[in-house]
Design a protein around this motif. Sequence first.
Motif, short mmCIF file in Angstrom:
data_model
loop_
_atom_site.label_atom_id
_atom_site.label_comp_id
_atom_site.label_asym_id
_atom_site.label_seq_id
_atom_site.Cartn_x
_atom_site.Cartn_y
_atom_site.Cartn_z
N GLY A 107 -2.23 23.28 3.17
CA GLY A 107 -2.03 23.19 1.73
C GLY A 107 -1.00 22.17 1.33
N LYS A 108 -0.45 21.47 2.31
CA LYS A 108 0.58 20.46 2.02
C LYS A 108 -0.05 19.25 1.35
N GLN A 109 0.76 18.57 0.55
CA GLN A 109 0.28 17.36 -0.14
C GLN A 109 0.02 16.24 0.86
N THR A 110 -1.04 15.48 0.60
CA THR A 110 -1.30 14.28 1.38
C THR A 110 -0.32 13.20 0.91
N GLU A 111 -0.22 12.12 1.67
CA GLU A 111 0.66 11.01 1.26
C GLU A 111 0.21 10.43 -0.08
N ALA A 112 -1.11 10.30 -0.26
CA ALA A 112 -1.61 9.76 -1.52
C ALA A 112 -1.24 10.68 -2.68
N ALA A 113 -1.36 11.98 -2.47
CA ALA A 113 -1.01 12.94 -3.53
C ALA A 113 0.49 12.89 -3.83
N GLU A 121 6.55 0.14 -7.06
CA GLU A 121 7.05 -0.63 -5.92
C GLU A 121 8.48 -0.26 -5.56
N THR A 122 9.28 0.19 -6.55
CA THR A 122 10.65 0.64 -6.23
C THR A 122 10.61 1.92 -5.40
N LYS A 123 9.47 2.63 -5.42
CA LYS A 123 9.30 3.85 -4.63
C LYS A 123 8.41 3.60 -3.41
N ASN A 124 8.23 2.30 -3.08
CA ASN A 124 7.42 1.89 -1.91
C ASN A 124 5.96 2.31 -2.01
N ILE A 125 5.40 2.25 -3.21
CA ILE A 125 3.98 2.55 -3.43
C ILE A 125 3.27 1.22 -3.64
N SER A 126 2.19 1.00 -2.90
CA SER A 126 1.46 -0.27 -2.98
C SER A 126 0.74 -0.41 -4.33
N ILE A 127 0.45 -1.65 -4.70
CA ILE A 127 -0.24 -1.93 -5.96
C ILE A 127 -1.61 -1.24 -5.97
N ARG A 128 -2.30 -1.29 -4.85
CA ARG A 128 -3.62 -0.64 -4.75
C ARG A 128 -3.51 0.87 -5.00
N SER A 129 -2.49 1.49 -4.41
CA SER A 129 -2.28 2.93 -4.62
C SER A 129 -1.92 3.23 -6.07
N ILE A 130 -1.14 2.35 -6.68
CA ILE A 130 -0.76 2.52 -8.08
C ILE A 130 -2.00 2.44 -8.97
N ASP A 131 -2.84 1.44 -8.73
CA ASP A 131 -4.07 1.30 -9.52
C ASP A 131 -4.98 2.52 -9.34
N ARG A 132 -5.10 3.00 -8.11
CA ARG A 132 -5.92 4.19 -7.82
C ARG A 132 -5.35 5.40 -8.56
N ALA A 133 -4.03 5.56 -8.52
CA ALA A 133 -3.38 6.69 -9.19
C ALA A 133 -3.59 6.62 -10.71
N LEU A 134 -3.44 5.43 -11.29
CA LEU A 134 -3.65 5.28 -12.73
C LEU A 134 -5.08 5.66 -13.11
N HIS A 135 -6.03 5.21 -12.30
CA HIS A 135 -7.44 5.51 -12.54
C HIS A 135 -7.69 7.03 -12.47
N GLN A 136 -7.16 7.67 -11.42
CA GLN A 136 -7.35 9.11 -11.25
C GLN A 136 -6.70 9.89 -12.40
N MET A 137 -5.49 9.50 -12.75
CA MET A 137 -4.78 10.22 -13.81
C MET A 137 -5.44 10.03 -15.17
N GLU A 138 -6.05 8.87 -15.38
CA GLU A 138 -6.77 8.65 -16.63
C GLU A 138 -8.00 9.56 -16.68
N HIS A 139 -8.73 9.64 -15.57
CA HIS A 139 -9.94 10.45 -15.55
C HIS A 139 -9.67 11.95 -15.61
N THR A 146 3.01 0.12 -19.52
CA THR A 146 1.94 -0.83 -19.17
C THR A 146 1.67 -0.75 -17.68
N ARG A 147 0.55 -1.31 -17.26
CA ARG A 147 0.24 -1.35 -15.83
C ARG A 147 1.32 -2.12 -15.09
N ALA A 148 1.79 -3.21 -15.69
CA ALA A 148 2.83 -4.03 -15.05
C ALA A 148 4.10 -3.21 -14.84
#
Length: 163
Positions: A97-103, A127-145, A118-120
Amino acid sequence: NIVVEFSDMQWRMINDFGEKQLLKYTSFYNEQMGSVVKRHGLMIVKIAMLLTVVRAYEKGNSSDVLECDMESFVAAMILGVQSLYNSAEFFKTFPKGKQTEAAKNNQILLDVLPMSFTRAEAIVLGETKNISIRSIDRALHQMEHTGILKKISHGNYEKTEIL
């Protein structure tokens, strides 16, 4: 046999609940939570059916075909939502039940984002939290949906009151 029929609006509400909760819990916990969400969608239907049949019996309605009344449906939704929340909290106590790294990244990003951004700005903060741009875009998409974020215009977002 008794058949309980649901209105189109009730089916839409069940499906919307399932879709949003499935994406939310798999995005912010882990993929095993998906089966818990699906089980709760089924529980909502079964509880609504049971409450509808009990209410019909109390009213002396002996029809074989019943329409799910809104009061029974809303009660079932409330019970299902609360049960899902409690199940998620309980699920977190198990090793799987532990969170995945992506979560974890999704939650970290959500925590550092302001109410309107903004996305920027999300990229800079992520990036200040060491999250890649791809992961950020994926997270924004998931949170929007899931309805956690609302896209105001291209590249502009606002947090909603869902979480």
